[in-house]
Design a protein around this motif. Structure first.
Motif, mmCIF file in Angstrom:
data_model
loop_
_atom_site.group_PDB
_atom_site.id
_atom_site.type_symbol
_atom_site.label_atom_id
_atom_site.label_comp_id
_atom_site.label_asym_id
_atom_site.label_seq_id
_atom_site.Cartn_x
_atom_site.Cartn_y
_atom_site.Cartn_z
ATOM 1 N N ALA A 282 1.047 -1.285 0.016
ATOM 2 C CA ALA A 282 -0.020 -0.035 -0.025
ATOM 3 C C ALA A 282 0.862 1.287 0.130
ATOM 4 N N SER A 283 2.247 1.167 0.413
ATOM 5 C CA SER A 283 2.971 2.377 0.501
ATOM 6 C C SER A 283 3.474 2.585 -0.845
ATOM 7 N N GLU A 284 3.130 2.090 -1.885
ATOM 8 C CA GLU A 284 3.675 2.262 -3.229
ATOM 9 C C GLU A 284 2.438 2.437 -4.147
ATOM 10 N N THR A 285 1.285 2.405 -3.682
ATOM 11 C CA THR A 285 0.124 2.926 -4.417
ATOM 12 C C THR A 285 0.066 4.547 -4.418
ATOM 13 N N GLU A 428 -11.869 8.293 -4.825
ATOM 14 C CA GLU A 428 -11.768 7.056 -5.928
ATOM 15 C C GLU A 428 -10.324 6.939 -6.064
ATOM 16 N N ALA A 429 -9.470 7.330 -5.445
ATOM 17 C CA ALA A 429 -7.885 7.282 -5.801
ATOM 18 C C ALA A 429 -7.530 5.639 -5.594
ATOM 19 N N ASP A 430 -6.964 5.043 -6.090
ATOM 20 C CA ASP A 430 -6.262 3.582 -6.033
ATOM 21 C C ASP A 430 -5.641 3.621 -4.761
ATOM 22 N N GLY A 431 -5.996 2.519 -3.769
ATOM 23 C CA GLY A 431 -5.208 2.384 -2.636
ATOM 24 C C GLY A 431 -5.755 3.338 -1.369
ATOM 25 N N LEU A 432 -6.776 4.235 -1.485
ATOM 26 C CA LEU A 432 -6.948 5.016 -0.736
ATOM 27 C C LEU A 432 -7.810 4.707 0.568
ATOM 28 N N ASP A 433 -8.777 3.790 0.259
ATOM 29 C CA ASP A 433 -9.499 2.893 1.165
ATOM 30 C C ASP A 433 -8.802 1.962 2.125
ATOM 31 N N GLU A 434 -7.750 1.338 1.574
ATOM 32 C CA GLU A 434 -6.592 0.514 2.441
ATOM 33 C C GLU A 434 -5.969 1.495 3.289
ATOM 34 N N VAL A 435 -5.514 2.667 2.615
ATOM 35 C CA VAL A 435 -4.854 3.764 3.365
ATOM 36 C C VAL A 435 -5.540 4.064 4.634
ATOM 37 N N ASN A 464 2.986 0.082 8.713
ATOM 38 C CA ASN A 464 1.571 -0.480 8.344
ATOM 39 C C ASN A 464 1.336 -0.611 6.835
ATOM 40 N N LEU A 465 1.835 0.474 6.113
ATOM 41 C CA LEU A 465 1.542 0.271 4.551
ATOM 42 C C LEU A 465 2.401 -0.536 3.906
ATOM 43 N N GLU A 466 3.704 -0.544 4.552
ATOM 44 C CA GLU A 466 4.628 -1.573 3.929
ATOM 45 C C GLU A 466 4.129 -3.062 3.984
ATOM 46 N N ALA A 467 3.312 -3.150 5.020
ATOM 47 C CA ALA A 467 2.954 -4.727 5.444
ATOM 48 C C ALA A 467 1.721 -4.967 4.718
ATOM 49 N N ARG A 468 0.745 -4.066 4.223
ATOM 50 C CA ARG A 468 -0.486 -4.150 3.716
ATOM 51 C C ARG A 468 -0.202 -4.305 2.022
ATOM 52 N N TYR A 469 -0.835 -5.195 1.403
ATOM 53 C CA TYR A 469 -0.713 -5.666 0.172
ATOM 54 C C TYR A 469 -2.115 -5.474 -0.655
ATOM 55 N N LEU A 470 -1.759 -5.143 -1.823
ATOM 56 C CA LEU A 470 -3.061 -5.022 -2.841
ATOM 57 C C LEU A 470 -2.854 -5.696 -3.866
ATOM 58 N N ARG A 471 -3.786 -6.570 -4.430
ATOM 59 C CA ARG A 471 -3.354 -7.285 -5.699
ATOM 60 C C ARG A 471 -4.698 -6.829 -6.569
ATOM 61 N N GLU A 472 -4.199 -6.795 -8.039
ATOM 62 C CA GLU A 472 -5.033 -6.347 -9.159
ATOM 63 C C GLU A 472 -5.374 -7.433 -9.588
ATOM 64 N N ARG A 473 -4.990 -8.818 -9.685
ATOM 65 C CA ARG A 473 -5.645 -9.888 -10.276
ATOM 66 C C ARG A 473 -5.143 -10.968 -9.195
ATOM 67 N N GLY A 474 -6.068 -11.938 -9.615
ATOM 68 C CA GLY A 474 -6.210 -13.050 -8.859
ATOM 69 C C GLY A 474 -5.191 -14.201 -9.419
#
Length: 981
Positions: A282-285, A428-435, A464-474
């Motif tokens: 999440a730190s790189e979104t 609507e920004a990518d990753g904002l909800d997770e942040v 926290n953000l470095e340990a939280r990951y987001l995936r675009e695909r399954g």
């Protein structure tokens, strides 16, 4: 012990007689659980079959029981905060580092290792194992940490509680588990071992072994990691072309942290889908990077570059709500204005710099309208509006951040920071909800009376953000890309092991900076699940072998030969060498494999360029490169595109001896009207041509604007210092003239000197507000130097006027335009002095630098080969005088207060006209060579202060020397040499 495939068949066979029979499959990871479910689905339905990682299974069993006992999860922020508190109690040699954030992170990692090793309390450790330099104090701090976290449960507590519940024999839990199969579980923690032992004793427990690797190996050696990543994608394309489905290809990379990004970029270049595991931090979104940039602004003292980065990377709302109304975000314009305002850092500089810029634009509007009531001032008005919006935005944002700089309880701090983020960021920004979720999680520290300042929140949020990951695909939607330590339990038809070099595959055991290896070894004698150096290395080796075993049909080993800068050699890992030895017994060492010739099963490239010419294509750039190589080999140059032809032409031309268009020879252009001088020019621009044709081409003809980045200057730049002195003298002499001073041969007085100093103070303060004066520690020295120079100049001016009887008459005066040798010249002269009768005149050009480059012997070469053309032109301002002299007055100590004069003679004027004709001829001929001049201690004479130094060839000196004999260079050579041949 059956293998995984055999275990899955056993489950499938049992489903035939009892389709709903409960079965639990313990997987090494969520990823393995998902694939195992799919592999079972190929054999039978899986209703009633649960696939879970061990920790998740323990949580399902024991979380409710722990909650009923009043315990809460030990969230990361709580653990970090309590570790920080405990760290402040450090003594016995650790007090010197206890305030460092790095010490807190290290201590937290040590506590985690102790807990996973089965040490619940320091009392568990026998006295003989407590020996060591820091171990007794670390164990004491660990005990304090365990006391502080007694109301919370960690992952080991869940595992231990699950083991107890199984041991208690609760029928509901056991019935729900059914048969239990465990896949690829190695090197368990103490809690995991206890849970597995409980499963073994209370359930029908069957561990499943990993299948041994039987895949056909292949090897690829690339020049560097970036090339290796591209070769990895090339191997994937070859596999797909061979009929291997996308979901049956996986890439496992070594422990080098560069590979996820390199592989992601390589797949993006080839427009191929990949599934990066565990995902993008999440730190790189965009939202994560933007929030972290926002938090860091006060710590960086609101530097212009940091604020510009924030505006550029943060996904801001289209309209930003401020107290003054809504402001439309205009990042490009704001960046330009802050640069022009000379802002470097600091809240005061932002305010003073933008205020000064607004005043400057307002003054420009007034001046334009004074000159012409209908003048177009729209650009100035737009700049004022944008600057006011930028200032309002900055102040609103800085005020909001400033209130968060002091520590406050988390219950009030976290919601206020969250509101600040919500006010500015696009929802609507990518990753904002997770942040936002991670920001909310930081509020859990309120349970232990935690507080935050902006700085401490920034550290916690980054973790926290470095340990939280987001995936675009399954899984299955692209080629799997993961760390090799994630491969346990997975199976693919083709596996590529990327970054398989020594120290990365398997990764070496990291040392522990706080405790020595001998201390960990003594503890391990009593706590066998405690992981120390050799045990960790063994775990990494086992993980690497599991990655090898994940390949079903083909296994491709890839390794780089050098670091990106080619300063360090890489050697294939021992496992890669072992695999190569099994194929070719002559390859016994990493050096043997590294130097092996290309052959069947081994592919290598001597350079990234060589690799780009082989194998499947990745992108359009490689296609063009291959077309060019084939055309050159076959002599079919005509088949190349115009772009390819020009690229080849550039390389050949730059390396040849001919003066070509790539070197500044525009003589062959069909339309050269733009080379003609249709407008008036200043002598300074023509001086540039005589010095360096390329500089004149870019600056005067192409009119390339150079973007100047404001920087933290230590001292005032020479150009800015000269402008300051010119402004001061202009104002001083105009004010004196309005009073009828100075009279002929009148001396300047101490009062005049003080008045000049007062002007200096005011102008210097204005420049200080614009950030032009450098650091304050040097500004006082600059002020003293300028005062001394101006005082001595007044004395020199008195002597000059007393000797000549001259009186200053005009200042900053435009000279009449004059046509000389087909060129219309214009210019501004700093000062004109005349005798009372007007018969004699002196045209003065102030210089605040040194006399270097100015001819001392004016009779020998008054124009310095065309590089000094101002004085003859300036004489046009006093054409009515019977006797006129033009001079450069070096009016500082650096120039020794010298005067270099030019007295016109028919011979000099004829030579001047001839020089202008040659300059005009050179320009019209299209000869614009890049002329570096002499090499002076690593910097070329003509390039030191040139705006276009960065776009010149690095081999400019060699290229200029190689092309001098070309006849196309003669028009430029004739300017200085006077040679007609």
């Amino acid at each position: 012990m059956p293998e995984i495939e055999a275990g899955l068949r056993l489950i499938a066979e049992a489903r035939a007689s009892d389709p709903l029979r409960p079965v639990t499959v313990i997987a090494p990871s969520h990823l393995a659980a998902l694939q195992l479910r799919r592999r079972l689905a190929e054999l039978t339905s899986f209703a009633g079959v649960r696939f879970e990682p061990l920790a998740r299974l323990a949580e399902l069993i024991a979380a409710g029981d722990l909650a009923a006992r009043g315990l809460r999860p030990l969230a990361r922020p709580i653990g970090d905060l309590l570790t920080e508190r405990v760290a402040l109690e450090s003594t016995s040699g650790l007090e010197g580092i206890r305030d460092l954030p790095g010490y807190v992170r290290l201590l937290r990692r040590v506590f985690r290792r102790l807990r996973q090793g089965g040490i619940r309390s320091p009392d568990d450790v026998p006295a003989e194992a407590r020996r060591g330099r820091h171990l007794p104090e670390v164990l004491r701090l660990y005990g304090r940490f365990r006391q502080e976290t007694s109301d919370f449960y960690d992952p080991e507590d869940i595992l231990e509680a699950a083991a107890r519940l199984l041991g208690a024999g609760r029928p509901a839990v056991l019935d729900d588990l059914g048969e239990v199969y465990a896949v690829g579980l190695t090197s368990p923690t103490a809690g995991e071992a206890a849970f597995l032992a409980a499963l073994d004793q209370t359930t029908d427990y069957r561990p499943l072994a990993l299948e041994p690797g039987r895949a056909q190996p292949a090897f690829v050696l690339a020049p560097d990691p970036a090339s290796e990543a591209r070769e990895t994608v090339r191997e994937v394309i070859a596999a797909l072309e061979a009929g291997v489905p996308l979901h049956e290809v996986a890439i496992f990379h070594g422990a080098d942290r560069r590979y996820p990004q390199l592989l992601r970029e390589a797949f993006a270049t080839a427009a191929m889908p990949c599934v990066l595991m565990p995902g993008t931090p999440a730190s790189e979104t965009p939202a994560g990077r933007g929030v972290l940039a926002l938090v860091s602004l006060p710590e960086l003292d609101y530097s212009r570059t940091a604020f510009a980065d924030f505006l550029s990377i943060a996904p801001l709302k289209g309209y930003l709500p401020l107290e003054a109304g809504e402001v439309r975000s205009s990042v490009t314009e704001w960046d330009r204005l802050s640069r022009e305002a000379g802002i470097t850092h600091g809240r005061e500089r932002w305010a003073s710099g933008l205020h000064a810029l607004i005043l400057d634009r307002q003054a420009s509007i007034e001046y334009r309208r004074h000159q012409d009531a209908d003048a177009n001032v729209g650009s100035f008005e737009r700049d004022i509006a944008q600057a006011e919006q930028l200032l309002a935005l900055f102040q609103h944002l800085a005020d909001g951040l400033q209130t968060l700089r002091q520590p406050r309880p988390a219950r009030s701090f976290v919601p206020e920071f969250r509101r600040l983020v919500s006010d500015y960021f696009d929802p609507e920004a990518d990753g904002l909800d997770e942040v936002l979720e991670e920001i909310d999680q930081l509020g859990t520290v309120d349970a232990v009376g935690g507080s935050f300042s902006l700085e401490s929140l920034g550290r916690a949020l980054r973790a926290n953000l470095e340990a939280r990951y987001l995936r675009e695909r399954g899984l299955g939607d692209g080629v799997l890309v993961a760390d090799y330590r994630s491969a346990a339990g997975l199976r693919f038809r083709q596996v590529l092991l990327c970054g398989a070099f020594e120290g990365a595959f398997p990764s070496s055991a990291e040392g522990e900076a706080l405790l020595e290896d001998s201390e960990w070894a003594r503890l391990r004698q009593h706590f066998p699940h405690l992981e120390e150096g050799p045990a960790r290395l063994q775990r990494n080796r086992e993980a690497a072998r599991q990655a090898v075993a994940a390949a079903g049909e083909r296994l491709v080993w890839l390794a780089p030969l050098y670091e990106p800068a080619s300063t360090r050699e890489y050697y294939p890992s021992p496992l890669m060498v072992e695999a190569a030895t099994a194929v070719d017994s002559r390859l016994q060492t990493a050096s043997d494999l590294r130097s092996a010739a290309q052959g069947e099963g081994l592919r290598r490239g001597t350079s990234p360029l060589a690799l780009a010419l082989c194998g499947p294509l990745l992108d359009a750039a490689e296609l063009r490169l291959r077309q060019a190589a084939i055309a050159r080999r076959d002599g079919d140059i005509a088949s190349l595109s115009s772009r390819q032809l020009r690229a080849l032409e550039l390389l050949r031309s730059r390396r040849g001896s001919a003066f070509t268009e790539w070197d500044g020879n525009l003589s062959q252009m069909e339309e050269r009207d733009w080379l003609e001088l249709h407008t008036t020019v200043s002598p300074t621009s023509l001086q540039n041509y005589a010095t360096c044709g390329f500089r004149y081409l870019n600056g005067s003809l192409l009119r390339i604007n150079v973007i100047e980045e404001p920087e933290e200057r230590e001292t005032m730049e020479p150009l800015l210092r000269g402008n300051l002195v010119h402004r001061i003298l202009d104002r001083f002499f105009r004010e004196q003239q309005s009073r009828g001073r100075p009279a002929a041969r009148e001396a300047w007085t101490a009062a005049d000197r003080n008045e000049l100093w007062s002007l200096l103070d005011r102008e210097l303060q204005a420049d200080r507000e614009r950030g032009l004066t450098g650091l304050d520690v040097f500004a006082e020295h600059e002020l003293r130097t300028l005062r001394a120079d101006l005082a001595e100049f007044l004395e020199a001016d008195t002597r000059f006027r007393q000797e000549t009887g001259a009186i200053p008459r005009a200042f900053e005066t435009h000279i009449p335009e004059v046509s000389v040798a087909g060129i219309t010249l214009r210019g501004i002269v700093d000062r004109i002095d005349r005798t009372p009768d007007g018969r004699r005149a002196w045209v003065i050009d102030y210089k605040t630098g040194s006399t270097y480059g100015y001819p001392r012997d004016a009779a020998a070469d008054p124009f310095a080969g065309g590089s000094k053309l101002q004085l003859p032109v300036y004489l046009g301002a006093v054409s009515d005088a019977e006797e006129a002299v033009a001079l450069y007055w070096f009016m500082t100590r650096k120039g020794g207060f010298e005067m270099r004069t030019y007295e016109p003679t028919p011979e000099k004027q004829q030579r001047f006209q001839e020089l202008l004709r040659r300059i005009l001829a050179g320009i019209r001929s299209g000869a614009f060579p890049a002329v570096p001049g002499e090499d002076r201690t690593g910097s070329f004479e003509n390039c030191t202060f040139c705006d276009f130094d960065r776009i010149c060839s690095r081999r400019r000196d060699e290229q200029f020397a190689a092309k001098q004999a070309d006849p196309a260079m003669l028009p430029w050579h004739r300017v200085a040499s006077g040679d007609e041949t």
